[in-house]
Each structure stands twice: as C-alpha cells, then as structure tokens.
Design an enzyme around this catalytic site. Structure first.
Site, PDB file in Angstrom:
ATOM      1  N   ARG A   1      -0.561  -2.379  -6.708  1.00  0.00           N
ATOM      2  CA  ARG A   1      -0.827  -3.482  -5.777  1.00  0.00           C
ATOM      3  C   ARG A   1      -1.880  -4.427  -6.359  1.00  0.00           C
ATOM      4  O   ARG A   1      -1.714  -5.648  -6.357  1.00  0.00           O
ATOM      5  CB  ARG A   1      -1.301  -2.898  -4.452  1.00  0.00           C
TER       6      ARG A   1
ATOM      7  N   LYS B   1      -1.966  -2.937   7.747  1.00  0.00           N
ATOM      8  CA  LYS B   1      -3.138  -2.528   8.508  1.00  0.00           C
ATOM      9  C   LYS B   1      -3.259  -3.375   9.768  1.00  0.00           C
ATOM     10  O   LYS B   1      -2.906  -4.551   9.785  1.00  0.00           O
ATOM     11  CB  LYS B   1      -4.404  -2.695   7.668  1.00  0.00           C
TER      12      LYS B   1
ATOM     13  N   HIS C   1      -3.177  -9.575   3.490  1.00  0.00           N
ATOM     14  CA  HIS C   1      -4.586  -9.658   3.885  1.00  0.00           C
ATOM     15  C   HIS C   1      -4.749 -10.663   5.011  1.00  0.00           C
ATOM     16  O   HIS C   1      -4.080 -11.695   5.030  1.00  0.00           O
ATOM     17  CB  HIS C   1      -5.459 -10.084   2.697  1.00  0.00           C
TER      18      HIS C   1
ATOM     19  N   ARG D   1       0.849  -1.183   0.000  1.00  0.00           N
ATOM     20  CA  ARG D   1       0.000   0.000   0.000  1.00  0.00           C
ATOM     21  C   ARG D   1       0.890   1.240   0.000  1.00  0.00           C
ATOM     22  O   ARG D   1       2.009   1.221   0.517  1.00  0.00           O
ATOM     23  CB  ARG D   1      -0.921   0.015   1.220  1.00  0.00           C
TER      24      ARG D   1
ATOM     25  N   TYR E   1      -9.301  -9.180  -5.970  1.00  0.00           N
ATOM     26  CA  TYR E   1      -8.213  -9.057  -6.933  1.00  0.00           C
ATOM     27  C   TYR E   1      -8.120 -10.251  -7.880  1.00  0.00           C
ATOM     28  O   TYR E   1      -7.315 -10.246  -8.809  1.00  0.00           O
ATOM     29  CB  TYR E   1      -6.863  -8.930  -6.211  1.00  0.00           C
TER      30      TYR E   1
ATOM     31  N   HIS F   1      -2.487   2.476  -5.794  1.00  0.00           N
ATOM     32  CA  HIS F   1      -3.088   1.186  -5.424  1.00  0.00           C
ATOM     33  C   HIS F   1      -3.257   0.280  -6.637  1.00  0.00           C
ATOM     34  O   HIS F   1      -3.365  -0.935  -6.497  1.00  0.00           O
ATOM     35  CB  HIS F   1      -4.451   1.402  -4.763  1.00  0.00           C
TER      36      HIS F   1
END
Length: 364
Positions: A288, A209, A311, A183, A320, A285
């Site tokens: 990615r 994250k 993730h 990111r 994706y 983004h």
C-alpha cells in the site's frame, strides 16, 4: 503531567458528580465493565473490528499478568490495583518477557487509560486512577525507515509464487494489495459481491476505516486474472462468500491477516534468491505504501492519491509522499537564480564579511 482541555472538562465533571456520590462507593472489579465497553461502547464509537480486537488483547494481557504474575485473580483484581507503579511493572514485564516494541507499549497504555475513563462513568473514584496513569510517560519511539518496494521487487515476488501450490490465488492477493493499495484488513474482508463489473470495467467495493466506502478500479490485466479466479474458485459461491478463503469444516472461511502476512513473507523469501534488493522484512502494508509513493512520485496530485487509498485527509497521506530525485531536481530548477545573479560579484571584501559575522555574535 499535562491534561488536554477535554480531559480537564471530563475530570471536572466527574469530580463534581463524585462529590454527590456516597463515601463508601464500591470499587468495581477490573472485569466488571469490560464486556459492556468492548461490545457496546466501542461499537457506539464506531471503532473498527481491528481496533476492538487490539483493545481486547491489551486488557486481556493485563488481567492475565495480574492473575499469573501478581496472584490477583479476576475475582479479586480491581480498578484500584491499576496504580502507576502496578501498570509500570506490567508494561516493563511485557517489554522484557514478550519483547514488545515501544510503540506497542504506548498503545497498550493508551487502551488502558481509555477504559479507565469509561469506568469512571460508573465509579467516580476511578478518576484518581486515571490521573495516576497519566503520570506514566510514553516511551520514545524511534522512527524506522519505512519499507518500500519497487515495481521490480513486486514483479520478482509474483514470478516466485506463481508456480507454488496456491500460486494463482496468492499472485492475485499480491497484485490487489499493490494495485489497489488496500489495507490487509480490507482485503480479508472482501466478499464475492464486492467485485463490481460495470460495462466490462472491474472495481472493488472496499470498506475502509471508519466504515468509509470507496470503489477502487482494477487494471484490465488484473481483471482478467480476477475473472479466471472467480471461475475456478467461486463458480457456485454465494455473494457473501469471502473472496479469499481457506476451507475449514468443509466451509470457506476468510483468510486471516496473519495468513496474508505469511503469504507475503514467503513470496519475499522465494524472490530474494533472484532479487537481493527485496527488503529483509516485508509486511502487507508495504504494498500500500509503495503504491501510494509511486503514484505521487509519478506526478499524481496528493488529493487524488489520498482519495485512491481511502484517507479522509491529505495530511495523513503525506507520510507516503516521499519525493523522487527527479521531483527534487525539477523543483530546484524552478527555483533557479535570475540570470543577472549568476554572474554577480561580491561588493565586499572577506574582511567585511568576517566583521558582519562577528557583529551577529558568531565566529567567522
């Protein structure tokens, strides 16, 4: 208006406590609890810096609207003003004056609702304000096709920026965005100490994250460029120096997300002269997303793709995983009919077929 089970339990608990509260309970000013909410509560909930900044922006815009448009200064504007009609007017104002998207409008409404729930811990009458805000429906968001870049597009962008003023740095930024599928906020947070070298194999220590840490490998070719970059730009830097920086007041300061977005857009514009297939709008983004999609289309299991891009669930990664034409063709081949079906003939007439259709209530 629908309430979730958690919302019903929360409001029920507040209402029970409110019955014991004094009738003349003072309604707080809107800004009375913002500092505690942003600096204490959100950090306790382990919200990322990006999320906190986004919430801060939403609440600040509402206070600014109340002051500049409705004439309610911070010393007057209170939680009680945040009625359904007032907030609808604010959101419509943001759409017409600031041209925000439906998704951004929904996000700001969500930020406000969460803040009001927090205020309800100190002022039980805020529960009625929350119920009022629940009456505001979210706008329908039209899902736009996500931008994907081919490896050819990436190559064109790298060639276009290599000879610019800060080409060596910007090329490395584009490469890491794509090859490491990180990111943009993760990239700007990288420091010199996050470049790990173990037995000549380079990788990045990326903080994702939810403060989830992952180590992302770097290809040998990119590692050579990274080593050269470190020699030129970080020969005497401390480990805590931002990996990608600009000089402000004679000190290295981490690049902002906005700066990286500008770098990407400029690269796309320059490259589009020779490669018209590059999308009109390119966001960091997209690198990615394109890398994750490319990995999946080349047969990488979704679990590995999910781990690589950081993730916590493969369900998130599925956005994706657009199948390639080759994947679809192979899937169809695997579902081929048995040989005895290929030359089978119908044992019924066309009239029989029509009768079956009509019997199902359909029109032949």
């Amino acid at each position: 208006m629908r309430l979730t089970t958690n919302e019903k339990a929360l409001i029920g608990a507040y209402m029970e406590r409110a019955s014991q509260a004094p009738q003349n309970e003072k309604i707080p000013l809107f800004c009375d609890h913002t500092l505690r909410y942003l600096n204490v509560e959100l950090k306790r909930l382990q919200r990322s810096k990006f999320t906190i900044n986004s919430i801060t922006s939403s609440l600040s815009l509402l206070v600014r609207y109340a002051w500049q448009v409705r004439g309610l200064g911070p010393d007057v504007f209170s939680i009680s003003h945040c009625t359904s009609d007032f907030i609808r007017d604010w959101l419509n104002y943001e759409i017409t004056e600031h041209k925000i998207s439906a998704a951004t409008r929904n996000l700001r409404l969500s930020h406000l609702r969460c803040y009001v729930v927090f205020v309800a811990e100190f002022c039980f009458k805020a529960c009625s304000i929350y119920l009022s805000l629940k009456q505001i429906p979210k706008m329908k968001v039209i899902q736009q096709e996500k931008t994907l870049l081919t490896e050819g597009n990436i190559s064109s962008m790298l060639k276009a920026v290599i000879n610019t003023e800060k080409g060596k740095r910007n090329v490395l930024i584009l490469l890491i965005l794509y090859e490491c599928a990180i990111r943009v906020s993760e990239l700007t947070a990288l420091m010199v100490k996050d470049v790990i070298n173990i037995d000549g194999k380079y990788r990045l220590n990326v903080m994702g994250k939810g403060k989830r840490q992952r180590y992302t490998p770097i290809k040998e070719e990119t590692a050579e460029m990274l080593k050269a970059y470190l020699r030129v730009f970080h020969e005497s830097s401390s480990p805590d120096t931002p990996l990608f920086y600009s000089i402000r007041k004679e000190k290295p300061v981490a690049l902002t997300v906005k700066t990286v977005e500008t770098i990407v857009n400029q690269a796309a514009e320059l490259a589009r002269e020779h490669d018209p297939t590059i999308p009109r709008r390119v966001h960091p983004h997209a690198f990615r997303r394109s890398k994750a999609t490319a990995l999946y289309q080349k047969g990488t299991p979704i679990e590995i793709v999910s781990s690589f891009i950081g993730h916590s669930s493969t369900e998130t990664t599925k956005i994706y995983t657009t199948p390639s034409e080759e994947q679809l063709r192979k899937a169809m081949e695997k579902c081929g009919f048995p040989d005895e079906w290929k030359n089978a003939k119908a044992n019924y007439t066309e009239d029989d077929l029509k009768k079956k259709i009509v019997a199902c209530g359909l029109t032949p």
